[in-house]
Design a protein around this motif. Structure first.
Motif, PDB file in Angstrom:
ATOM      1  N   GLU A 136     -16.348   4.656  -1.214  1.00 16.14           N
ATOM      2  CA  GLU A 136     -15.524   5.850  -1.014  1.00 16.14           C
ATOM      3  C   GLU A 136     -16.375   7.047  -0.657  1.00 16.14           C
TER       4      GLU A 136
ATOM      5  N   ALA B  41       0.529  -8.655  -2.333  1.00 15.56           N
ATOM      6  CA  ALA B  41       0.058  -8.042  -3.569  1.00 15.56           C
ATOM      7  C   ALA B  41       0.177  -6.524  -3.437  1.00 15.56           C
ATOM      8  N   PRO B  42      -0.070  -5.792  -4.482  1.00 14.43           N
ATOM      9  CA  PRO B  42       0.152  -4.358  -4.444  1.00 14.43           C
ATOM     10  C   PRO B  42      -0.784  -3.602  -3.525  1.00 14.43           C
ATOM     11  N   THR B  43      -0.299  -2.475  -3.092  1.00 18.72           N
ATOM     12  CA  THR B  43      -1.104  -1.608  -2.233  1.00 18.72           C
ATOM     13  C   THR B  43      -1.652  -0.481  -3.067  1.00 18.72           C
ATOM     14  N   SER B  44      -2.692   0.106  -2.580  1.00 19.05           N
ATOM     15  CA  SER B  44      -3.235   1.239  -3.317  1.00 19.05           C
ATOM     16  C   SER B  44      -2.535   2.504  -2.843  1.00 19.05           C
ATOM     17  N   LEU B  45      -2.613   3.536  -3.648  1.00 21.10           N
ATOM     18  CA  LEU B  45      -1.893   4.760  -3.330  1.00 21.10           C
ATOM     19  C   LEU B  45      -2.436   5.469  -2.097  1.00 21.10           C
ATOM     20  N   ASP B  46      -3.717   5.224  -1.786  1.00 21.73           N
ATOM     21  CA  ASP B  46      -4.325   5.981  -0.686  1.00 21.73           C
ATOM     22  C   ASP B  46      -3.696   5.647   0.654  1.00 21.73           C
TER      23      ASP B  46
ATOM     24  N   GLY C  10       1.974   3.329   2.759  1.00 19.31           N
ATOM     25  CA  GLY C  10       2.827   2.263   3.259  1.00 19.31           C
ATOM     26  C   GLY C  10       2.088   0.982   3.613  1.00 19.31           C
ATOM     27  N   GLY C  11       1.657   0.262   2.673  1.00 13.12           N
ATOM     28  CA  GLY C  11       1.186  -1.095   2.930  1.00 13.12           C
ATOM     29  C   GLY C  11      -0.246  -1.159   3.443  1.00 13.12           C
TER      30      GLY C  11
END
Lengths: 668, 255
Positions: free
Chosen positions: B115, B196-201, B204-205
């Motif tokens: 990051e 599976a889940p996406t990260s908030l950053d 949309g996917g």
């Protein structure tokens, strides 16, 4: 005596190494130290044991160095701490130029010829630990015994000498008490003194006599009162009437609203009108996708600006000298000391505890952050608070991403390739949501096209099997076999109540494997029984992709139940052992996880016992931002949080977003 | 009265503007604006993207590679807990240099450091342990996937080199085999990760990796991907030189 001593930079380059007598390479133990201690924020205690070695270490945060010494565990060397400190100081002073001016290139190109200095320091340290004057025995005059009087040491028959010593002090004060006139006052006076002198001391004969006399008098007086009190009670009783409530005239029968038809018999339980909207909740969702937790990512910068603003005006106050010092602290290269950090760390520790992080973990975490920051040079215009907060935030994010992420779908595909089912076991204490989350996870798996066999190994709790049966029915209604090519996507494997859970799990797994052809003994088809209208169909090409094993909730202190769980896991060797914990738990989380892991490790016969592989954090919607339980659980086990349950419908399954959780934790 | 007050002022202003001084004022303003724009442009071009990141799993050999490139000598290394960066002169004749940044590979740290440095990345060297590859293929693919679907990296599309390290050991896999296995694994991963889940950053996917209908291929990526074999330790033992020709040539190309 030492096995090795290494000095390396935090970036990974070994600057200098000393190999002692027994020379196995220092790399492996030091790597283990780094991975278990420094990277998992357990840096509070500065020693670490790895196989046969004890490792002690020291961090230099100013120049980003680590000093590690290793020696045999069985030796207890007292000079090691002092040696590390001395070596640290000398090394730093000697090579200060390389570190400060040339940075990484200096570390790479510099030669660190430290051997002579090190040998000298080692010799000094060893000598200082050896040289100590033998302790001289105290003479009789110096001892305490000579100061006691002879009389107190004489034993009289039937009494202990100890009380004599104490009674010496009492006797003086007692003499005044006994001079008082009346018996009650004497009694009360005598009463007070033994109780004042100490509860546990034994009384002399006279005092015992006196005490008994007092008791007698007291009882006598009480008896008089007692004879008086029953009389008014009896009068009261005559007048006592039963209290009448508004609806009190009706009896139990009238108050029973339960439907007499359905009570107790399974067949009569009507198949309810299944409303998919109610079960699914969210209409606008992509099937099969596991969404992430939603959090408003707060602006951290606001907080920090506020903190800085409050610190700058304080710099303007104070006299000239004070102002100069404080300005220098703000602008110049000030290195952090323990005293600077302590108040901030205290506040952060309290903040974390207020956010439901277990107390001992908050303490250890703050200790580790302090160790990491001690001696670090702060940049310009950064305050102590902001530096500590930044470091704590990084530490928290680090803790929440401990290992390779458990990717269930990927592993299921692997197991599919090997033609065997992927077995997941859910364990946890009572009432955390194992069955509910099991249903949610099976829904998610079905949406992704995998067939699920639910093994009802909770043979104790009343209604556990029926609960899973209801879930199975609902899931089949949501995903009927027609829409999946005639294949039943979810099925329940149950054997009723009271049976051995490990046996049921084993049978369920072999039943789940049956589709591959050539399974072990197919499970015996139980004869149809009136209480079991759902007969288990004969096993024929019924291979399932995933087997979810639901176990009974059990307290971590309950030894026989923990043994039973450990046996289930050791015998069946599931692919994934998930510990289900609720987010509301506080300090209990530490105890639960430690004891569960311990039980699994103790009762396993294998070399590497199967421990908890992942955590499911449930009831996340009930806590607003007190998300500390996530930290406690991952810190204790260093395993990732695989799923997060945020409600009771099938769509309320999320995965953990480390940044969002840390943001919620650090929010004021 | 107010209007009357303004009138003479406006007249004076108009008179000022019409004079020769006005033109020079205007030219000065334009010159300032243009300089400012040019400065911003040069600044952004210069400061962004001068870094070459060394990424990879733990024990892949990144720190030793870093040491070899910069000093040519062999150094003992331990697990890194923080990044190291230094300027690397790409070749003797040209005076171009890049900043080599060695990031820690441990699971708890790698994403944090990525990051921090991804915006400045002009090129990425993904170091793979060729000996342990068979065992670690899933972890390698997972990390590579996380690097490739990152928003900033997709936008900047830095050149990617997959350096198959530890070729001095006889059991090392070849670069071709590693490429094939990675493509297969990434093909599976993009399906499971999108479920599976996406990260908030990323809004949309997760980004789709490669083309949807076809099997995943490294040529479908927006950045240039190359595979190279190398050995940081070198085949002649610790005293000899490292075998880093391919890597160095690529660095020259990229700088």
């Amino acid at each position: 005596m030492l096995d090795f001593f290494t000095i390396f930079s935090k970036g990974g380059l070994v600057l200098w190494c000393f190999q002692g007598v027994r020379g196995p390479a220092a790399t492996a133990p030091v790597n283990a130290l780094i991975r278990s201690v420094l990277l998992q924020e357990r840096g509070g205690n500065n020693s670490f044991t790895h196989e046969a070695l004890t490792l002690k270490y020291k961090l230099d945060n100013q120049f980003e160095l680590v000093f590690v010494v290793g020696f045999q565990k069985i030796l207890t060397l007292t000079y090691v701490d002092k040696l590390i400190d001395d070596v640290h100081k000398e090394f730093r002073d000697k090579y200060r130029n390389e570190f400060q001016q040339k940075g990484a290139l200096g570390l790479l190109n510099g030669t660190f010829d430290f051997k002579d200095d090190f040998m000298r320091l080692l010799r000094d340290a060893e000598e200082s630990s050896r040289v100590r004057a033998p302790t001289v025995m105290k003479t009789f005059e110096q001892s305490l015994k000579s100061q006691k009087t002879v009389k107190c040491m004489i034993e009289t028959r039937g009494e202990k000498p100890k009380e004599k010593v104490k009674n010496k002090k009492n006797k003086g004060s007692k003499k005044e008490g006994t001079e008082a006139a009346a018996a009650p006052s004497k009694a009360s006076g005598g009463d007070k003194q033994p109780s004042a002198a100490g509860d546990k001391e034994e009384l002399t004969k006279d005092e015992i006599l006196q005490k008994n006399r007092e008791e007698f008098f007291r009882r006598h007086m009480k008896a008089g009162e007692k004879s008086r009190s029953p009389k008014p009670d009896a009068q009261k009783e005559k007048g006592k009437k039963p209290r009448v409530w508004d609806l009190g005239n009706s009896n139990a029968k009238v108050l029973d609203y339960s439907n007499s038809a359905t009570n107790g018999s399974a067949e009569a339980c009507p198949v309810e009108e299944f409303d998919p909207d109610m079960a699914l909740g969210d209409k606008n969702r992509e099937p099969g996708r596991l969404y992430d937790l939603e959090y408003e990512s707060e602006d951290e910068a606001e907080e920090e600006k506020v903190v800085q603003n409050t610190s700058k005006p304080s710099a303007k106050k104070g006299g000239l000298g004070g102002m100069f010092g404080m300005l220098k602290g703000l602008v110049g290269s000030k290195s952090l000391t323990r005293e600077d950090m302590d108040p901030v760390l205290e506040k952060m520790k309290d903040h974390l505890i207020a956010k439901n992080v277990a107390a001992e973990i908050a303490v250890q975490l703050c200790e580790s952050v302090a160790k990491k920051l001690e001696g670090k040079v702060m940049g310009t215009f950064t305050t102590v608070t902001s530096t500590v907060k930044q470091a704590l935030q990084e530490a928290l994010v680090q803790i929440l991403q401990p290992q390779r992420r458990v990717d269930v779908l990927r592993d299921v595909m692997d197991a599919q390739r090997h033609r065997r089912p992927y077995v997941v076991t859910f364990c946890g204490v009572n009432g955390v949501g194992k069955s509910t989350n099991l249903a949610k996870i099976s829904f998610w798996l079905i949406e992704n096209g995998f067939s699920v066999l639910i093994a009802a190994c909770d043979t104790f709790r009343a209604g556990a099997v029926e609960q899973l049966r209801t879930h199975t029915r609902r899931l089949n209604a949501l995903h009927p076999p027609e829409s999946h090519g005639g294949r039943t996507m979810v099925q329940l494997y149950e054997k009723g109540y009271g049976k051995d859970a490990a046996g049921i799990a084993m049978e369920a797994i072999s039943y789940g494997r049956c589709g591959a052809g050539g399974a072990a003994v197919p499970p015996a088809v139980p004869p149809p029984h009136p209480s079991r209208p759902f007969p288990v169909p004969p096993a024929r090409n019924q291979g399932f992709d995933v087997v979810l094993v639901d176990t009974a909730g059990r307290m971590q202190d309950n030894a026989p139940l923990m043994t039973a769980l450990a046996k289930l896991i050791a015998v069946n060797a599931p692919d994934l052992v998930l510990f289900v914990g609720e987010a509301l738990v506080g300090n209990e989380a530490v105890d639960q996880l430690v004891k569960f892991n311990k039980a699994l490790a103790d009762h396993s016969m294998a070399q590497t016992p199967r421990l908890i592989d992942g955590i499911v954090l449930t009831k996340f919607d009930t806590i607003d931002d007190k998300v500390g339980a996530a930290i406690s659980m991952t810190y204790i086990t260093s395993k990732p949080i695989v799923f997060v349950g945020t409600g009771q419908t099938y769509c309320d399954l999320r995965s953990l977003n480390a940044k969002a959780v840390v943001a919620a934790l650090m929010k004021a | 009265a107010m209007a009357g007050g303004l009138e003479p002022d406006l007249a004076a202003l108009r008179q000022e503007l019409s004079g020769p001084a006005a033109v020079s004022v205007l030219i000065a303003l334009i010159a300032v604006a243009v300089t400012f724009l040019i400065w911003r442009f040069v600044q952004s071009r210069r400061s962004s993207r001068k870094a070459v990141l060394l990424l990879g799993l733990c024990d892949a050999g990144k720190t030793l590679l870093f040491a070899r490139l910069l000093s040519g000598r062999y150094r003992d290394t331990q697990t890194s807990i923080t990044d190291s960066s230094a300027t690397y002169r790409v070749s003797q004749d040209k005076s171009t240099s890049v900043t080599l940044i060695d990031l820690p590979g441990h699971e708890s740290l790698r994403l944090q450091f990525l990051e921090r440095f991804k915006a400045a990345a002009r090129a990425i060297v993904f170091v793979v342990d060729s000996v342990a590859f068979q065992r670690e293929v899933k972890d390698v693919a997972e990390f590579l996937y996380q690097v490739l679907v990152d928003g900033t990296i997709l936008k900047n599309a830095p050149a990617l080199l997959i350096a198959c390290n530890k070729q001095d050991v006889t059991m090392a896999k070849s670069a071709k085999l590693i490429q094939q296995q990675l493509e297969k694994e990434l093909n599976t991963l993009r399906v499971t990760r999108s479920a599976a889940p996406t990260s908030l950053d990323s809004s949309g996917g997760p980004a789709q990796l490669g083309k949807k209908g076809k099997d995943f291929d490294f040529s479908q990526l927006p950045m240039k991907v190359e595979f190279v074999e190398c050995s940081a330790r070198g085949s002649k033992g610790e005293e000899g030189d490292a075998d880093l020709e391919g890597l160095e040539k690529w660095l020259v190309k990229v700088a």
